[in-house]
Enzyme design. Sequence first.
Site, PDB file in Angstrom:
ATOM      1  N   LYS A 175       0.800  -1.154  -0.111  1.00  0.00           N
ATOM      2  CA  LYS A 175      -0.110  -0.146  -0.458  1.00  0.00           C
ATOM      3  C   LYS A 175       1.242   1.258  -0.336  1.00  0.00           C
ATOM      4  O   LYS A 175       1.779   1.077   0.551  1.00  0.00           O
ATOM      5  CB  LYS A 175      -0.860  -0.032   1.490  1.00  0.00           C
ATOM      6  CG  LYS A 175      -2.048   1.153   0.930  1.00  0.00           C
ATOM      7  CD  LYS A 175      -2.633   0.905   2.914  1.00  0.00           C
ATOM      8  CE  LYS A 175      -3.029   2.401   3.092  1.00  0.00           C
ATOM      9  NZ  LYS A 175      -4.273   2.998   3.966  1.00  0.00           N
ATOM     10  N   LYS A 215     -10.800  12.685   8.364  1.00  0.00           N
ATOM     11  CA  LYS A 215      -9.922  11.991   9.416  1.00  0.00           C
ATOM     12  C   LYS A 215     -10.096  13.187  10.854  1.00  0.00           C
ATOM     13  O   LYS A 215     -10.311  14.574  10.407  1.00  0.00           O
ATOM     14  CB  LYS A 215      -8.809  11.565   9.785  1.00  0.00           C
ATOM     15  CG  LYS A 215      -8.528  10.411   9.397  1.00  0.00           C
ATOM     16  CD  LYS A 215      -7.513   9.878   8.695  1.00  0.00           C
ATOM     17  CE  LYS A 215      -6.752   8.679   8.167  1.00  0.00           C
ATOM     18  NZ  LYS A 215      -7.508   7.401   8.745  1.00  0.00           N
ATOM     19  N   ARG A 266      -7.356  -0.604   0.953  1.00  0.00           N
ATOM     20  CA  ARG A 266      -7.853  -1.602   0.253  1.00  0.00           C
ATOM     21  C   ARG A 266      -8.459  -1.296  -1.571  1.00  0.00           C
ATOM     22  O   ARG A 266      -8.278  -2.117  -2.753  1.00  0.00           O
ATOM     23  CB  ARG A 266      -9.207  -2.125   0.731  1.00  0.00           C
ATOM     24  CG  ARG A 266     -10.757  -1.331   1.706  1.00  0.00           C
ATOM     25  CD  ARG A 266     -10.971  -1.415   2.130  1.00  0.00           C
ATOM     26  NE  ARG A 266     -10.521  -1.677   3.441  1.00  0.00           N
ATOM     27  CZ  ARG A 266     -11.041  -1.596   3.900  1.00  0.00           C
ATOM     28  NH1 ARG A 266     -12.202  -2.094   4.803  1.00  0.00           N
ATOM     29  NH2 ARG A 266     -10.321  -1.251   5.816  1.00  0.00           N
TER      30      ARG A 266
HETATM   31  N1  BES Z   1      -4.154   3.947   7.226  1.00  0.00           N
HETATM   32  C1  BES Z   1      -5.652   3.788   7.861  1.00  0.00           C
HETATM   33  C2  BES Z   1      -5.232   3.428   8.170  1.00  0.00           C
HETATM   34  C3  BES Z   1      -4.225   3.288   9.778  1.00  0.00           C
HETATM   35  C4  BES Z   1      -4.466   3.950  11.297  1.00  0.00           C
HETATM   36  C5  BES Z   1      -3.026   3.349   9.850  1.00  0.00           C
HETATM   37  C6  BES Z   1      -4.027   3.774  12.083  1.00  0.00           C
HETATM   38  C7  BES Z   1      -2.265   3.249  10.678  1.00  0.00           C
HETATM   39  C8  BES Z   1      -2.688   4.088  11.852  1.00  0.00           C
HETATM   40  C9  BES Z   1      -6.366   3.504   6.310  1.00  0.00           C
HETATM   41  O1  BES Z   1      -6.487   3.740   5.346  1.00  0.00           O
HETATM   42  C10 BES Z   1      -7.518   3.712   7.225  1.00  0.00           C
HETATM   43  O2  BES Z   1      -8.271   5.219   7.698  1.00  0.00           O
HETATM   44  N2  BES Z   1      -9.180   2.452   7.678  1.00  0.00           N
HETATM   45  C11 BES Z   1      -9.457   3.247   8.630  1.00  0.00           C
HETATM   46  C12 BES Z   1     -10.862   1.682   7.743  1.00  0.00           C
HETATM   47  C13 BES Z   1     -12.375   2.351   7.882  1.00  0.00           C
HETATM   48  C14 BES Z   1     -12.566   3.480   7.325  1.00  0.00           C
HETATM   49  C15 BES Z   1     -13.061   0.756   7.704  1.00  0.00           C
HETATM   50  C16 BES Z   1     -10.095   2.986  10.079  1.00  0.00           C
HETATM   51  O3  BES Z   1      -9.353   1.822  10.394  1.00  0.00           O
HETATM   52  O4  BES Z   1     -10.313   3.275  10.330  1.00  0.00           O
HETATM   53 ZN    ZN Z   2      -4.612   4.858   4.660  1.00  0.00          ZN
HETATM   54 MN    MN Z   3      -7.699   5.789   5.136  1.00  0.00          MN
END
Ligand code: BES
Ligand code: ZN
Ligand code: MN
Length: 519
Positions: A284, A296, A370
Site C-alpha cells: 500500500k 480524519k 484496499r
Molecule cells: N491508513 C489508515 C489505517 C491506519 C490507521 C494506519 C492508523 C495506521 C494507523 C486506513 O486508510 C484507514 O483509514 N482505515 C480505516 C478503515 C475504515 C474506514 C473502514 C480505519 O482503520 O479506521
Molecule cells: Zn490509509
Molecule cells: Mn484511510
Amino acid sequence: MLSIRLVVDPAVGDTLVLPVRPTEGPVQPADGATQPADGATQPAEGPVHSAGEAAGTLVPTWLDLPAELTAEATALLPYLDQPGAAGAVHRSIRPLLTPTRLLLAGVGDGDEAGWRSAGAGVARAAAHESSITIAMPVDADPAVVRGLAEGLWLASYRFRMAASDDGPAGPPALAEVLLAVADPEPYRAALDTARAVAESTRFARDLTNTPSSRKTPAWFADQVVAAAAGHAGLTVDVREPDRLTAEGFGGILAVGGGSAQEPRLVELSWQPADARTHVVLVGKGITFDTGGISIKPRDAMKLMRKDMGGAAAVIAATVGAAALGLPVRVTALAPLAENMASGSAYRPGDVVRHYGGLTSESTNTDAEGRLVLADALAYAVDRLEPDLLIDLATLTGANSVALGKRTAALYSDNDELADAVLAAAGAAGERAWRMPLPVDYTEYLGSEIADLYSAPTQGAGSVVAALYLREFTGDLRDRWLHLDMSAPSWADGNDGELVKGATGWGVRTLLRWLATQPG
Ligand code: BES
Ligand code: ZN
Ligand code: MN
C-alpha cells in the site's frame, strides 16, 4: 551508515565492549579476579549482587586482554543492574587508563536475537564516541555477527532534515565499529547479509519518514528508479495516469483523483537467470491519508505520511533481494496515491471499477488502501503469473486495537505459507500474529449496487479488510498472504533496534522468507 569491520587483534582503543551473559547458578569468582570487598572504597550499599547470586559472567573472547582489565571487568559484574540481560549495557569511565571507556554489554542467551539487542544497546551507549572495539566470543556462530551488526546499524539510524545537529537526536557520531575476531573468514558472509538487510530497512525508513510535501507519488517512483539503477538485474516500470486509465486501474485513479499530485503504479522486478519461483509483493502506497471526504480527525491524521509503509517495505525488500543476489524472481508492485479532500476527490457512495472489472461501493473514502491494493492484486493475478502473492499494508487502525503496537496481523488460507512467514518474522525480530479469515464474515462485504462494499461497519476491521482483499486474488487465493502492519510500521520511541519514527517493518521478514525460497 557506520562502518563495521572484522579485525584480527586490534589495538584496544578508546572504547572497548565486552559481552556478558547472565549467570546460571551461584557465582564462582573467576581465576585471578577479585570480588568487591566490604570497605571504605565501596558504595554504601555494596554490590547489587553479592557472591552466590546471579551477577553475570564475562563471555570468553578472542581479544588478548591485560589481566588487570579482566579483573576490573569481573569486579564490575556484581554491580550490573540487569546482569547479562540482552541489550542492557553498563558503561564505566576510566580517566587516565586505556581503554578510557569500558562497556559491558548483555547478550542474553547469546543467540542472534540476544546479540541484536546488544548491538542496539551498544549503538546507544556509544552514540557519542567515534570508534569502538567489540571483543567477539571465541565460539561465536556467524549468526551472532549478523545479529550484532543489524542491531548496530538499525539502532544508529537517524532521519534528519534539520540545519543543525542540535536537538534531542544530537550529532551522529559513532562512525566505526571494530569486531575483534581470530579469523574474519567465517563471518564475512553474515556481515554482508546484515549490511544488505540493514541498508534495505534504512531505505524503507527513509521513504516512510519523509514528509508528504516532498513524498509525492512521482517522487516515490523516482526514488525507486534511482535505487534500481544501483543493481544489475533490477528493472522498473512506472505507470502514469494515462496508462492507468487505459488499463482500467479505477481504484488507484479514484483515490488519487482528489490530489494535485497524480497517482502512479510502480512495478519493480528482480529477475535472476533461471529463477523458477516468482513471488509478487504488493504494498500500500498512500503518500498521505487525510481520509478524503470522510476526513480524519486531526490526531488520527498527523502521522499519515507513514501510510506508504507497505510500499516502502516491498520495494526495499526487492532491492535487498538484488543486493543479496537471491535466486528467486521478485516483482514488487506499489500503487501510489495521495488521499485528499477536494473538488475532484471521490465521494462516499461512489462506485469504483477496479482492474479486471470488479466494482466497490466506496462507503467511506478513508478505506482507500484496499481500493488501490485491489487493483494491484487483480493485476498481479491477471498478468504476472505469481507462484506466491504477498501484500503488506498500513491498512487499519484495528490492527493495533487487536494486537498492540509491535505486532502485525497476518492472514492466509495457506498454512505452510503462513508458518513460513511467521517463522521468518520471528527469526528477523519482527512480530506477526496469525488471524482468522472466517468465511461467514464475507456476507458483510455484500453491496446492493456493486460487487463489494469497501468499508463494512460490523467490526473486526482488520479481518474484514483482509476478506475484502481476498476477493481480488482470483486463482491465487490459496497462495496469497496479507500483512496488516499499521501498528508496527511506526515506533513512538526508541526501542531496541527501532528508532523513534518509521521502523521499516516487513523488510527483514520478507528478506528472511525470500532467502528460504527455492530459485
Ligand atoms: N491508513 C489508515 C489505517 C491506519 C490507521 C494506519 C492508523 C495506521 C494507523 C486506513 O486508510 C484507514 O483509514 N482505515 C480505516 C478503515 C475504515 C474506514 C473502514 C480505519 O482503520 O479506521
Ligand atoms: Zn490509509
Ligand atoms: Mn484511510
